[in-house]
Design a protein around this motif. Structure first.
Motif, PDB file in Angstrom:
ATOM      1  N   LEU A  32       0.828  -1.207   0.000  1.00 12.69           N
ATOM      2  CA  LEU A  32       0.000   0.000   0.000  1.00 12.69           C
ATOM      3  C   LEU A  32       0.860   1.253   0.000  1.00 12.69           C
ATOM      4  CD1 LEU A  32      -2.685  -1.153   2.584  1.00 12.69           C
ATOM      5  CD2 LEU A  32      -3.120  -0.610   0.169  1.00 12.69           C
ATOM      6  N   TYR A  33       1.970   1.214   0.737  1.00 15.93           N
ATOM      7  CA  TYR A  33       2.890   2.349   0.765  1.00 15.93           C
ATOM      8  C   TYR A  33       3.429   2.609  -0.644  1.00 15.93           C
ATOM      9  CZ  TYR A  33       6.966   5.248   1.527  1.00 15.93           C
ATOM     10  OH  TYR A  33       7.880   6.257   1.430  1.00 15.93           O
ATOM     11  N   VAL A  34       3.873   1.562  -1.311  1.00 15.51           N
ATOM     12  CA  VAL A  34       4.421   1.717  -2.668  1.00 15.51           C
ATOM     13  C   VAL A  34       3.357   2.285  -3.608  1.00 15.51           C
ATOM     14  CG1 VAL A  34       5.298   0.429  -4.672  1.00 15.51           C
ATOM     15  CG2 VAL A  34       6.234  -0.012  -2.397  1.00 15.51           C
ATOM     16  N   GLU A  35       2.130   1.801  -3.490  1.00 14.14           N
ATOM     17  CA  GLU A  35       1.041   2.259  -4.360  1.00 14.14           C
ATOM     18  C   GLU A  35       0.624   3.707  -4.085  1.00 14.14           C
ATOM     19  OE1 GLU A  35      -2.251  -0.408  -3.792  1.00 14.14           O
ATOM     20  OE2 GLU A  35      -1.094  -2.146  -4.423  1.00 14.14           O
ATOM     21  N   SER A  36       0.599   4.095  -2.824  1.00 14.15           N
ATOM     22  CA  SER A  36      -0.016   5.369  -2.458  1.00 14.15           C
ATOM     23  C   SER A  36       0.940   6.451  -1.965  1.00 14.15           C
ATOM     24  CB  SER A  36      -1.066   5.126  -1.365  1.00 14.15           C
ATOM     25  OG  SER A  36      -2.042   4.226  -1.816  1.00 14.15           O
ATOM     26  N   ASN A  76       0.390   8.450  17.003  1.00 12.82           N
ATOM     27  CA  ASN A  76      -0.364   7.710  15.994  1.00 12.82           C
ATOM     28  C   ASN A  76      -1.563   8.492  15.475  1.00 12.82           C
ATOM     29  OD1 ASN A  76       1.386   5.577  16.388  1.00 12.82           O
ATOM     30  ND2 ASN A  76      -0.053   4.356  17.572  1.00 12.82           N
ATOM     31  N   ALA A  77      -2.294   9.165  16.370  1.00 13.88           N
ATOM     32  CA  ALA A  77      -3.500   9.879  15.954  1.00 13.88           C
ATOM     33  C   ALA A  77      -3.175  10.984  14.951  1.00 13.88           C
ATOM     34  CB  ALA A  77      -4.220  10.458  17.176  1.00 13.88           C
ATOM     35  N   LEU A  78      -2.116  11.739  15.199  1.00 16.47           N
ATOM     36  CA  LEU A  78      -1.743  12.796  14.260  1.00 16.47           C
ATOM     37  C   LEU A  78      -1.313  12.208  12.916  1.00 16.47           C
ATOM     38  CD1 LEU A  78      -1.320  15.810  13.662  1.00 16.47           C
ATOM     39  CD2 LEU A  78       1.032  15.511  14.421  1.00 16.47           C
ATOM     40  N   LEU A  79      -0.532  11.147  12.942  1.00 17.95           N
ATOM     41  CA  LEU A  79      -0.096  10.514  11.687  1.00 17.95           C
ATOM     42  C   LEU A  79      -1.298   9.999  10.898  1.00 17.95           C
ATOM     43  CD1 LEU A  79       3.041   8.566  12.960  1.00 17.95           C
ATOM     44  CD2 LEU A  79       2.991  10.751  11.709  1.00 17.95           C
ATOM     45  N   PHE A  80      -2.250   9.403  11.596  1.00 19.44           N
ATOM     46  CA  PHE A  80      -3.459   8.911  10.939  1.00 19.44           C
ATOM     47  C   PHE A  80      -4.227  10.073  10.312  1.00 19.44           C
ATOM     48  CE2 PHE A  80      -7.956   8.090  10.816  1.00 19.44           C
ATOM     49  CZ  PHE A  80      -8.016   6.889  10.135  1.00 19.44           C
ATOM     50  N   ASP A  81      -4.486  11.119  11.108  1.00 22.82           N
ATOM     51  CA  ASP A  81      -5.247  12.268  10.603  1.00 22.82           C
ATOM     52  C   ASP A  81      -4.537  12.944   9.435  1.00 22.82           C
ATOM     53  OD1 ASP A  81      -7.182  11.809  12.514  1.00 22.82           O
ATOM     54  OD2 ASP A  81      -6.609  13.507  13.784  1.00 22.82           O
ATOM     55  N   TYR A  82      -3.222  13.069   9.532  1.00 25.05           N
ATOM     56  CA  TYR A  82      -2.451  13.714   8.465  1.00 25.05           C
ATOM     57  C   TYR A  82      -2.596  12.934   7.154  1.00 25.05           C
ATOM     58  CZ  TYR A  82       0.986  17.405   7.622  1.00 25.05           C
ATOM     59  OH  TYR A  82       1.606  18.554   7.216  1.00 25.05           O
ATOM     60  N   THR A  83      -2.641  11.619   7.265  1.00 26.44           N
ATOM     61  CA  THR A  83      -2.810  10.783   6.073  1.00 26.44           C
ATOM     62  C   THR A  83      -4.244  10.848   5.564  1.00 26.44           C
ATOM     63  OG1 THR A  83      -1.095   9.313   6.933  1.00 26.44           O
ATOM     64  CG2 THR A  83      -2.439   8.482   5.112  1.00 26.44           C
ATOM     65  N   LYS A  84      -5.188  10.730   6.457  1.00 20.84           N
ATOM     66  CA  LYS A  84      -6.592  10.699   6.043  1.00 20.84           C
ATOM     67  C   LYS A  84      -7.082  12.051   5.526  1.00 20.84           C
ATOM     68  CE  LYS A  84     -11.186   9.249   7.377  1.00 20.84           C
ATOM     69  NZ  LYS A  84     -11.939   8.318   8.207  1.00 20.84           N
ATOM     70  N   PHE A  85      -6.783  13.130   6.259  1.00 23.41           N
ATOM     71  CA  PHE A  85      -7.336  14.440   5.929  1.00 23.41           C
ATOM     72  C   PHE A  85      -6.355  15.366   5.210  1.00 23.41           C
ATOM     73  CE2 PHE A  85      -9.555  13.001   9.833  1.00 23.41           C
ATOM     74  CZ  PHE A  85     -10.787  12.768   9.265  1.00 23.41           C
ATOM     75  N   GLY A  86      -5.123  14.926   5.017  1.00 23.26           N
ATOM     76  CA  GLY A  86      -4.104  15.757   4.393  1.00 23.26           C
ATOM     77  C   GLY A  86      -3.498  16.716   5.403  1.00 23.26           C
ATOM     78  N   GLY A  87      -2.386  17.326   5.018  1.00 21.00           N
ATOM     79  CA  GLY A  87      -1.693  18.223   5.932  1.00 21.00           C
ATOM     80  C   GLY A  87      -2.507  19.439   6.307  1.00 21.00           C
ATOM     81  N   THR A 109      -9.488   7.495  -0.925  1.00 19.96           N
ATOM     82  CA  THR A 109      -8.776   6.448  -1.676  1.00 19.96           C
ATOM     83  C   THR A 109      -8.233   5.327  -0.798  1.00 19.96           C
ATOM     84  OG1 THR A 109      -6.731   7.741  -1.608  1.00 19.96           O
ATOM     85  CG2 THR A 109      -8.116   8.004  -3.548  1.00 19.96           C
ATOM     86  N   LEU A 110      -8.074   5.559   0.494  1.00 20.39           N
ATOM     87  CA  LEU A 110      -7.593   4.526   1.413  1.00 20.39           C
ATOM     88  C   LEU A 110      -8.592   4.368   2.560  1.00 20.39           C
ATOM     89  CD1 LEU A 110      -3.817   5.530   1.780  1.00 20.39           C
ATOM     90  CD2 LEU A 110      -4.702   3.497   0.605  1.00 20.39           C
ATOM     91  N   SER A 111      -8.867   3.134   2.932  1.00 18.59           N
ATOM     92  CA  SER A 111      -9.713   2.900   4.101  1.00 18.59           C
ATOM     93  C   SER A 111      -8.921   3.223   5.367  1.00 18.59           C
ATOM     94  CB  SER A 111     -10.172   1.435   4.139  1.00 18.59           C
ATOM     95  OG  SER A 111      -9.067   0.584   4.444  1.00 18.59           O
ATOM     96  N   ASP A 112      -9.626   3.410   6.461  1.00 22.71           N
ATOM     97  CA  ASP A 112      -8.946   3.633   7.736  1.00 22.71           C
ATOM     98  C   ASP A 112      -8.000   2.482   8.041  1.00 22.71           C
ATOM     99  OD1 ASP A 112     -10.517   5.898   7.880  1.00 22.71           O
ATOM    100  OD2 ASP A 112     -11.599   5.289   9.695  1.00 22.71           O
TER     101      ASP A 112
END
Length: 141
Positions: A32-36, A76-87, A109-112
């Motif tokens: 998933l990392y390579v793809e996204s 973890n919460a900030l990293l998750f939010d940054y990925t899900k909602f953008g910077g 484009t990515l599930s939680d």
């Protein structure tokens, strides 16, 4: 019995939230990392050159996700939010509206679950010290 049941439900919910990176499929996370993510952050997690220097629009290049970057400095919460909602979206949620970020939102484009799996993969590549420091930034379980 009702009090015990309520306690178990609350305890189970918070325990699950504290272990969002545990028992993840790291091979799937790498895929998933390579793809996204690799298009910007690099297949080797090294980020873009001069990632600490903003471009002409004031946007920083994609940082590394290896030990040389700052990803492991965040919970973890900030990293998750940054990925899900953008910077910019994540910081706007926290009342910071004047920050320009090149990090797009992946909420469509990515599930939680996929986001957590990618984050688990990234964390798995860090040396033990960085993993421990990052883990200390998360709420205790």
């Amino acid at each position: 019995m009702k009090i015990l049941t309520s306690f178990l439900i609350v305890f189970a919910s918070s325990a699950a939230a504290d272990h969002e990176l545990d028992a993840r499929d790291l091979n799937k996370g790498r895929e998933l990392y390579v793809e996204s993510c690799a298009a910007c952050h690099g297949p080797d997690l090294r980020g873009q050159p001069d990632w600490k220097i903003p471009n002409d629009e004031g946007i920083l290049p994609a940082p590394p996700h290896d030990r040389t970057g700052h990803t492991w400095h965040h919970d973890n919460a900030l990293l998750f939010d940054y990925t899900k909602f953008g910077g910019s979206g994540t910081l706007a949620l926290r009342g910071i509206n004047d920050f320009k970020s090149g990090m797009p939102a992946f909420k469509n484009t990515l599930s939680d679950d996929d986001i957590w799996t990618i984050l688990a993969y990234i964390k798995s590549t860090w040396p033990e010290r960085e993993q421990q420091v990052q883990a200390s930034r998360n709420p205790p379980h």
